[in-house]
Design a protein around this motif. Structure first.
Motif, PDB file in Angstrom:
ATOM      1  N   LEU A  14       1.787   9.221  -5.777  1.00  0.00           N
ATOM      2  CA  LEU A  14       2.228  10.573  -5.463  1.00  0.00           C
ATOM      3  C   LEU A  14       3.261  11.060  -6.473  1.00  0.00           C
ATOM      4  O   LEU A  14       3.203  12.203  -6.940  1.00  0.00           O
ATOM      5  CB  LEU A  14       2.799  10.632  -4.044  1.00  0.00           C
ATOM      6  CG  LEU A  14       3.184  12.003  -3.519  1.00  0.00           C
ATOM      7  CD1 LEU A  14       1.988  12.940  -3.495  1.00  0.00           C
ATOM      8  CD2 LEU A  14       3.778  11.878  -2.124  1.00  0.00           C
TER       9      LEU A  14
ATOM     10  N   THR B 278       0.832  -1.202   0.000  1.00  0.00           N
ATOM     11  CA  THR B 278       0.000   0.000   0.000  1.00  0.00           C
ATOM     12  C   THR B 278       0.861   1.245   0.000  1.00  0.00           C
ATOM     13  O   THR B 278       0.596   2.197  -0.738  1.00  0.00           O
ATOM     14  CB  THR B 278      -0.941  -0.010   1.224  1.00  0.00           C
ATOM     15  OG1 THR B 278      -1.764  -1.174   1.170  1.00  0.00           O
ATOM     16  CG2 THR B 278      -1.818   1.229   1.256  1.00  0.00           C
ATOM     17  N   ARG B 279       1.900   1.249   0.818  1.00  0.00           N
ATOM     18  CA  ARG B 279       2.815   2.401   0.852  1.00  0.00           C
ATOM     19  C   ARG B 279       3.504   2.565  -0.492  1.00  0.00           C
ATOM     20  O   ARG B 279       3.674   3.683  -0.986  1.00  0.00           O
ATOM     21  CB  ARG B 279       3.851   2.225   1.951  1.00  0.00           C
ATOM     22  CG  ARG B 279       3.323   2.549   3.315  1.00  0.00           C
ATOM     23  CD  ARG B 279       4.448   2.610   4.352  1.00  0.00           C
ATOM     24  NE  ARG B 279       3.895   2.474   5.672  1.00  0.00           N
ATOM     25  CZ  ARG B 279       4.178   1.507   6.526  1.00  0.00           C
ATOM     26  NH1 ARG B 279       5.063   0.597   6.196  1.00  0.00           N
ATOM     27  NH2 ARG B 279       3.608   1.458   7.705  1.00  0.00           N
TER      28      ARG B 279
ATOM     29  N   GLN C 128       1.084   3.994  -2.904  1.00  0.00           N
ATOM     30  CA  GLN C 128       0.844   5.390  -2.542  1.00  0.00           C
ATOM     31  C   GLN C 128       2.010   6.276  -3.002  1.00  0.00           C
ATOM     32  O   GLN C 128       1.801   7.360  -3.547  1.00  0.00           O
ATOM     33  CB  GLN C 128       0.657   5.500  -1.035  1.00  0.00           C
ATOM     34  CG  GLN C 128       0.279   6.873  -0.551  1.00  0.00           C
ATOM     35  CD  GLN C 128       0.110   6.907   0.966  1.00  0.00           C
ATOM     36  OE1 GLN C 128       0.616   6.051   1.685  1.00  0.00           O
ATOM     37  NE2 GLN C 128      -0.606   7.902   1.433  1.00  0.00           N
ATOM     38  N   GLU C 129       3.246   5.821  -2.808  1.00  0.00           N
ATOM     39  CA  GLU C 129       4.413   6.589  -3.239  1.00  0.00           C
ATOM     40  C   GLU C 129       4.443   6.729  -4.758  1.00  0.00           C
ATOM     41  O   GLU C 129       4.761   7.796  -5.277  1.00  0.00           O
ATOM     42  CB  GLU C 129       5.696   5.927  -2.738  1.00  0.00           C
ATOM     43  CG  GLU C 129       5.896   6.046  -1.236  1.00  0.00           C
ATOM     44  CD  GLU C 129       7.029   5.171  -0.721  1.00  0.00           C
ATOM     45  OE1 GLU C 129       7.652   4.437  -1.522  1.00  0.00           O
ATOM     46  OE2 GLU C 129       7.278   5.212   0.500  1.00  0.00           O
TER      47      GLU C 129
END
Length: 186
Positions: free
Chosen positions: A68, A60-61, A64-65
């Motif tokens: 972004l 998930t991170r 997300q990165e």
């Protein structure tokens, strides 16, 4: 599909447990072995579950990165496109000024100003000069163009006035070019 398979598997284990319960529960040694192996399997399942949760958090991170970074890239392209539109507008404005098409100058400049104020909220980060910010420069240019457009009964611009206005437009163009994110990426 996975949930249906899990439900069928859970019901099968429950039925097997119910069917074998009399032979396991009556023998203490079998019950101890079943309890031991059940505890081990439960601990292994707990560790697998924790591992899967940590893995999904990491994924998930990562997503997300990446999202972004993609959003920042899109924002950079959008800013470069806006600045390109602004530069084209300054070029049209300069051409119209050289040909003394003052009504067209006012129209092009007002479009440019709206575009700048709407799409580039950090206008004052690029200093117009030591003494006045870029918004003041925009106001001065617009005032001179409106005067040249005979709003106050003034005649056309004299050669020194036109030269001063062209210098301000070129100064504005240089500042926009300095702000262009596509140039900074090179």
């Amino acid at each position: 599909m996975i949930r249906a398979t899990f439900i069928i598997l859970a019901l099968s284990v429950a039925l097997a447990g119910y069917g074998f319960a009399p032979s396991i529960v009556t023998d203490a040694l079998r019950l101890n072995y079943l309890s031991y192996w059940g505890t081990l399997i439960t601990l292994i399942g707990l560790l697998l579950t924790i591992g899967e949760i940590l893995h999904s958090l990491k994924m998930t991170r990562s997503v997300q990165e990446q999202a972004l970074a993609l959003l920042q890239s899109v924002h950079c392209v959008e800013n470069a496109s806006t600045i390109s539109d602004c530069l084209a507008s300054v070029d049209l404005l300069t051409q119209d000024l050289m040909q003394e098409k003052y009504p067209a100058c006012v129209v092009h400049f007002q479009y440019l100003r709206r575009l700048l104020v709407k799409n580039i909220p950090s206008l004052d980060e690029v200093p117009a000069s030591e003494t006045r910010p870029i918004l003041n420069l925009l106001g001065a240019i617009e005032f001179e163009l409106l005067k040249a457009n005979q709003i106050w009964g003034s005649a056309y611009l004299s050669k020194p006035q036109k030269t001063a206005l062209l210098k301000k437009l070129l100064q504005l163009k240089q500042q926009l070019e300095a702000k262009n994110p596509a140039k900074r990426a090179e």
